[in-house]
Design an enzyme around this catalytic site. Structure first.
Site, PDB file in Angstrom:
ATOM      1  N   CYS A   2      69.359 -38.920  10.814  1.00 26.66           N
ATOM      2  CA  CYS A   2      69.640 -40.029  11.716  1.00 26.66           C
ATOM      3  C   CYS A   2      70.596 -39.566  12.805  1.00 26.66           C
ATOM      4  O   CYS A   2      71.068 -38.435  12.806  1.00 26.66           O
ATOM      5  CB  CYS A   2      70.257 -41.196  10.943  1.00 26.66           C
ATOM      6  SG  CYS A   2      69.219 -41.817   9.599  1.00 26.66           S
ATOM      7  N   GLY A  32      66.146 -40.826  15.731  1.00 25.59           N
ATOM      8  CA  GLY A  32      65.771 -41.970  14.917  1.00 25.59           C
ATOM      9  C   GLY A  32      65.056 -43.011  15.747  1.00 25.59           C
ATOM     10  O   GLY A  32      65.629 -43.546  16.704  1.00 25.59           O
ATOM     11  N   ASN A 107      74.436 -40.409   8.130  1.00 24.77           N
ATOM     12  CA  ASN A 107      73.306 -39.508   8.369  1.00 24.77           C
ATOM     13  C   ASN A 107      73.238 -38.528   7.218  1.00 24.77           C
ATOM     14  O   ASN A 107      74.153 -37.742   7.020  1.00 24.77           O
ATOM     15  CB  ASN A 107      73.496 -38.757   9.691  1.00 24.77           C
ATOM     16  CG  ASN A 107      72.463 -37.655   9.889  1.00 24.77           C
ATOM     17  OD1 ASN A 107      71.349 -37.720   9.361  1.00 24.77           O
ATOM     18  ND2 ASN A 107      72.817 -36.630  10.647  1.00 24.77           N
ATOM     19  N   GLY A 108      72.173 -38.599   6.433  1.00 28.50           N
ATOM     20  CA  GLY A 108      72.040 -37.680   5.317  1.00 28.50           C
ATOM     21  C   GLY A 108      71.454 -38.349   4.100  1.00 28.50           C
ATOM     22  O   GLY A 108      70.752 -39.359   4.191  1.00 28.50           O
ATOM     23  N   TYR A 265      63.381 -28.109  14.835  1.00 33.34           N
ATOM     24  CA  TYR A 265      62.649 -29.288  15.299  1.00 33.34           C
ATOM     25  C   TYR A 265      63.518 -30.440  15.776  1.00 33.34           C
ATOM     26  O   TYR A 265      63.230 -31.049  16.797  1.00 33.34           O
ATOM     27  CB  TYR A 265      61.750 -29.797  14.159  1.00 33.34           C
ATOM     28  CG  TYR A 265      61.091 -31.125  14.420  1.00 33.34           C
ATOM     29  CD1 TYR A 265      59.991 -31.225  15.259  1.00 33.34           C
ATOM     30  CD2 TYR A 265      61.574 -32.291  13.836  1.00 33.34           C
ATOM     31  CE1 TYR A 265      59.379 -32.447  15.512  1.00 33.34           C
ATOM     32  CE2 TYR A 265      60.974 -33.521  14.076  1.00 33.34           C
ATOM     33  CZ  TYR A 265      59.874 -33.595  14.913  1.00 33.34           C
ATOM     34  OH  TYR A 265      59.284 -34.802  15.157  1.00 33.34           O
ATOM     35  N   THR A 314      58.803 -29.739  21.342  1.00 29.83           N
ATOM     36  CA  THR A 314      59.797 -28.947  20.612  1.00 29.83           C
ATOM     37  C   THR A 314      59.501 -27.457  20.661  1.00 29.83           C
ATOM     38  O   THR A 314      60.415 -26.637  20.677  1.00 29.83           O
ATOM     39  CB  THR A 314      59.862 -29.409  19.144  1.00 29.83           C
ATOM     40  OG1 THR A 314      59.850 -30.820  19.096  1.00 29.83           O
ATOM     41  CG2 THR A 314      61.113 -28.880  18.472  1.00 29.83           C
ATOM     42  N   ASP A 376      53.414 -24.159  17.432  1.00 32.65           N
ATOM     43  CA  ASP A 376      54.095 -25.403  17.078  1.00 32.65           C
ATOM     44  C   ASP A 376      55.370 -25.070  16.324  1.00 32.65           C
ATOM     45  O   ASP A 376      55.543 -23.949  15.822  1.00 32.65           O
ATOM     46  CB  ASP A 376      53.187 -26.285  16.220  1.00 32.65           C
ATOM     47  CG  ASP A 376      53.535 -27.765  16.339  1.00 32.65           C
ATOM     48  OD1 ASP A 376      54.574 -28.083  16.956  1.00 32.65           O
ATOM     49  OD2 ASP A 376      52.788 -28.604  15.812  1.00 32.65           O
TER      50      ASP A 376
END
Length: 575
Positions: A2, A32, A107-108, A265, A314, A376
């Site tokens: 997040c 997010g 976040n996690g 990413y 990305t 990718d």
């Protein structure tokens, strides 16, 4: 994974903290897209919040809701789906009124969540109302802080409470918190798995310092914060109004192992995480991947490649490095629609396949009668990759080689990204050629794990030879100890989450008038998860009547936040 934020204006009479936080949400929107929220506090301790499911523009009505959030400090959060519910009530920041009025953004992921839930129930006697482990962590902290038995607390009390919380919680996290009228707090797990930075700027009047914390440095730089520092593993920082930040090591640093998926990413390329440039790391990944491609295919086969084409966005940086190293033309063969979700987080394979087609369009002039090397960042379920290869062939490609900047993903991510269950990962039980057959490519080439780690480690301000990273998704070896039974627990809550997401997707399709037969049945009858993890309509199995109990469970249409009046729970014009 997040995005989290915390901000404190030096002037306690300021009412515009939400303006900066709202701007920062857009800078971190890539972290997010499932839900977001802001909570603010005035100098007198009154807390205001607006949060809900959807992207920032939707939740905040293109900024019109910011005026409803006065205060000189606040928190912001962007939710990325993890293995749990995606109900509106689980949008963050979370809030508890006791003790002292605490708001919390996380976040996690906690890998001892069942143990913490038992502790909160049987010992702390605190009610947990959602499936989010963020709520667990908030309540563990609140319980430890409540042990002070004081009417007002100071920095020492907060640090001591965090030290005790760290003794109970296991996992990877970066968190921001706000104590009503007091100040803001930030802290990281003892391994530094999840990122968090702190910056400062001179306030508008030039007579004080504003402070801000964020998951990525780009949010601070764009809002003119400087002197940016990483919160260290196991470290906490408290910023009170009118005072400089106070740092404390609240748990021993057990390593320095940022999640390598941030560099592969997740993070923006213009971010620096723990002293490592995301942009430079992706350049290095491309150079090492090029060497692997040359070694795997051989010089003659490489000469037959007509173009290196990135899967935007990305992999753009890495693909350019591949092209330059191999001396092959670089081509932007896919055009990206920027106004769509990241596809691998969409609920259900059909939705992801449709999402790829909405997100990307292949230009035939770059594919017709050519051998193309598609690059990718990673291959997860293979759903996106298969659609991309199919699009390349439809555009006229003669031969398609698919290269991944990351190694094969074969294990669950346990620190905050719900990539997929192991049985859904395309590389779990397939070798390189089998993956190529599955996605329809002529060949698939993966980056090696050693090359991926060295691509990032050589940029570290610490000793590159000893720099660690969290790489458990590639090898099954995680930096924290994992309790027996945790993966079974993860699969159970992932099943509930999958039901919620697919059910909501079906309902939205019905409301939009684009539902297929299966989505109609799901919306009307509920859903179930079969033995292979596939979500189907509850009555779909042959020979069975209507399912009951958990198998035919239908989630509520919505679930409001019960802890604090939330503007985001009501349609515009009703509050």
């Amino acid at each position: 994974m997040c995005g989290i934020l915390a901000l404190l204006h030096s002037d306690p009479s300021s009412t515009t903290a939400a303006v900066d936080l709202h701007e920062a949400l857009y800078l971190l929107q890539h972290r997010g897209q499932d839900a977001c929220g802001i909570a603010t506090s005035t100098a007198k301790g009154r807390i205001y919040q607006c949060k809900g499911n959807g992207m920032a523009s939707r939740v905040f009505h293109d900024g019109s809701r910011v005026a409803d959030l006065p205060g000189f400090m606040g928190l912001g959060h962007l939710r990325y789906p993890t293995a749990g519910s995606s109900a509106n009530a689980e949008a963050q920041p979370f809030y508890v009124n006791s003790p002292y009025g605490i708001c919390f953004a996380h976040n996690g992921n906690l890998i001892n969540a069942p143990e913490l839930k038992r502790f909160l129930d049987y010992e702390a006697h605190r009610h947990i109302n959602t499936d989010s482990d963020s709520e667990l962590m908030l309540n563990v902290f609140a319980n430890e802080l409540n042990e002070t038995k004081k009417a007002r607390v100071n920095e020492e009390d907060l640090f001591t409470s965090l030290e005790r919380m760290y003794q109970r919680c296991v996992g990877g996290w970066a968190c921001t918190a706000m104590l009503a009228g007091f100040g803001i707090i930030g802290f990281r797990d003892p391994f530094g798995i999840r990122p968090l930075v702190l910056g400062s700027r001179v306030n508008a009047d030039g007579n004080g310092m504003d402070y801000m914390m964020a998951s990525e440095s780009v949010a601070l730089k764009q809002l003119h914060f400087t002197n940016i520092v990483d919160i260290l593993p196991g470290q906490a920082v408290i910023v009170r109004r009118g005072a400089p930040p106070v740092f404390r090591q609240v748990a021993p640093q057990q390593g320095y192992a940022p999640d390598i998926f941030e560099y592969v990413y997740f993070a923006r390329p213009d971010t620096v995480i723990d002293g490592i440039s995301v942009h430079r790391s992706r350049q290095n990944m491309g150079l090492r991947l090029a060497d692997t491609i040359l070694k795997t295919l051989g010089p003659e086969a490489v000469k037959e490649i007509d173009a290196v084409i990135p899967i935007p966005e990305t992999s753009n940086i890495s693909a350019l490095s591949v092209a330059q190293r191999l001396d092959i033309p670089y081509s932007q063969g896919f055009v990206k629609n920027r106004y769509i979700f990241r596809t691998f987080i969409m609920p259900g394979q059909a939705a992801r396949q449709k999402g790829v087609r909405r997100k990307l369009n292949a230009m035939p002039i770059e594919f017709q009668d050519r051998t193309v090397l598609l690059v990718d960042d990673s291959i997860v379920r293979g759903t996106t990759s298969r659609e991309i290869v199919s699009m390349a062939r439809e555009a006229g490609a003669r031969k398609v080689i698919f290269a991944s900047c990351a190694p094969p993903i074969t294990h669950a991510h346990i620190y905050g990204i719900d990539l997929a269950s192991p049985q859904e990962l395309v590389a779990t039980d397939r070798d390189r050629q089998a993956v190529a057959n599955h996605i329809g490519a002529d060949d698939v080439i993966y980056q090696s794990l050693d090359d991926l780690k060295s691509a990032c480690a050589e940029l570290s301000p610490r000793d590159p030879k000893t720099q660690q990273f969290e790489v458990g998704v590639f090898c099954g070896t995680y930096v924290t100890p994992v309790e027996r039974g945790y993966f079974e627990h993860l699969e159970r809550i992932r099943g509930v989450s999958k039901k919620l997401k697919v059910m909501e997707s079906a309902r939205e399709a019905v409301l939009s008038g684009v539902a297929d037969d299966q989505e109609l049945r799901m919306a009307a009858k509920g859903v179930r998860v079969d033995d292979e993890g596939k979500v189907t309509a509850a009555e779909e199995q042959e020979g069975q009547g209507r399912q009951t109990g958990e198998d035919s469970w239908k989630p509520p249409r919505d679930q409001m936040d019960i802890s604090l009046h939330n503007f985001g729970d009501y349609p515009e014009g009703t509050t």
